[in-house]
Design a protein around this motif. Structure first.
Motif: not given
Length: 378
Positions: A217-234
């Protein structure tokens, strides 16, 4: 069902799963063509020049790095989220930051309940899940419940982990599934966190971020996301990850990380900023993994085995409709070592996970052994 009850962390941590593969590795190593280890998803290709150049240029780094992340890194991360995932985070330079760097993603996964101050209650994780979600709960003295759907009774639930694309099975959650979790978490005041470390590796479908406006929706209240460069950037050796989403939650995590000294080294932050601003190396690595996936999947199917899910990510989720350790034994006889599905929960007990993170030469060796019908014991 609850799989882990609260207790003292030191007394409840499971054995490190991959240690149990020693016998399979020893057997596979006896194959005349050598071992093909597909049990751990560690990158093997060269780290792209764009990262190495930036790392070296920032090598004169006498001062302590910031837990918040440099302005250059936070700007690059916000740009990457917008450009690659269609996610617009709140002001990354605000008093409550919307994105910060982490020392890879595994430490963040393991420590997040602690960083959020959770010490009583239950963490929900997927039925088939990366073991570290459970480890993180155990370290905080929390219980764990495996489920792929929001429970009718939210009593005691303090955190939800989602993983899409999933490790080990490569399953991608639909927009409707993600929206259901968002609505449930917000209705009950429970943070929902998505591990999206394979978000750029969609094969049959395009993964959607939990933070995408079509989901959040319009904001990220209560939400988090985890990302990594390990695989996409070797760049697994760089230990380079990101946490983004609800600024109030991100700030809470950042504040505790400052006290704990969980700091991404300055040269690594420079390399991350350069990597996140460059799409070419990500697309090139994706092509390598895609080619390996196509060859290995065809060879697996040629044996009569079935591949379930696996529509995204770096693994094939393989079954011969037998106990996973029987499949491990069969593959070890071919000089190939997968990860048994039981590592990832009871629901994985009839599958094995085969990683695409091996060299072309080793993938081709596995393909040759599988397609040749070599069932011998070596």
């Amino acid at each position: 069902m609850t799989t882990t009850a609260p207790g003292t962390a030191a007394g409840r941590l499971p054995d490190f799963p991959w240690d149990s593969l020693e016998a399979a590795r020893a057997r596979a190593a006896q194959h005349p063509g050598g071992l093909v280890d597909l049990s751990i998803g560690t990158p093997v290709d060269e780290t792209p020049e764009v990262l190495r150049t930036a790392l070296a240029a920032a090598g004169d780094s006498p001062g302590y790095p910031t837990a918040l992340g440099t302005r250059e890194l936070r700007a690059a991360a916000a740009g990457w989220l917008r450009r690659r995932l269609g996610v617009t985070v709140a002001d990354p330079f605000g008093a409550d930051p919307s994105v910060i760097p982490t020392v890879g993603s595994k430490e963040l996964v393991a420590l997040l309940p602690t960083l959020l101050g959770l010490h009583e209650g239950t963490v929900l994780i997927p039925e088939v899940a990366y073991p570290t979600y459970e480890v993180g709960a155990v370290l905080s003295g929390l219980a764990v419940r495996r489920t792929d759907t929001p429970p009718d009774d939210p009593a005691g639930v303090v955190l939800v982990w989602l993983n899409s694309p999933g490790n080990p099975h490569g399953r991608v959650l639909s927009d409707d599934e993600l929206r259901t979790w968002v609505a449930w978490g917000r209705a009950h005041g429970v943070p929902v966190v998505a591990d999206e470390c394979y978000a750029t590796l969609g094969w049959d479908v395009q993964p959607r971020s939990l933070l995408h406006p079509a989901v959040a929706g319009e904001d990220h209240t209560g939400l988090l996301a985890v990302h990594s460069l390990s695989k996409q950037s070797t760049a697994a050796g760089y230990r380079a990850g990101l946490l983004s989403g609800d600024p109030a939650l991100v700030r809470q995590v950042w504040e505790v990380r400052r006290h704990l000294g969980l700091l991404v080294p300055g040269p690594v932050q420079a390399a991350m900023a350069a990597a996140l601003a460059d799409d070419a190396h990500v697309d090139a690595q994706r092509e390598r993994y895609g080619a390996r996936r196509e060859r290995l999947a065809a060879a697996v199917r040629a044996t009569g085995a079935r591949i379930d899910h696996s529509e995204a990510g770096l693994y094939l989720w393989v079954t011969r409709d037998e106990d996973c350790w029987a499949t491990v034994d069969w593959l070890a006889g071919l000089g190939i070592v997968p990860a048994p599905g039981s590592f990832y929960g009871p629901a994985g007990a009839r599958h094995v996970r085969m990683a695409l993170t091996a060299t072309d030469e080793r993938i081709d060796a596995a393909v040759q052994r599988l397609t040749a019908g070599d069932r011998g014991r070596h």
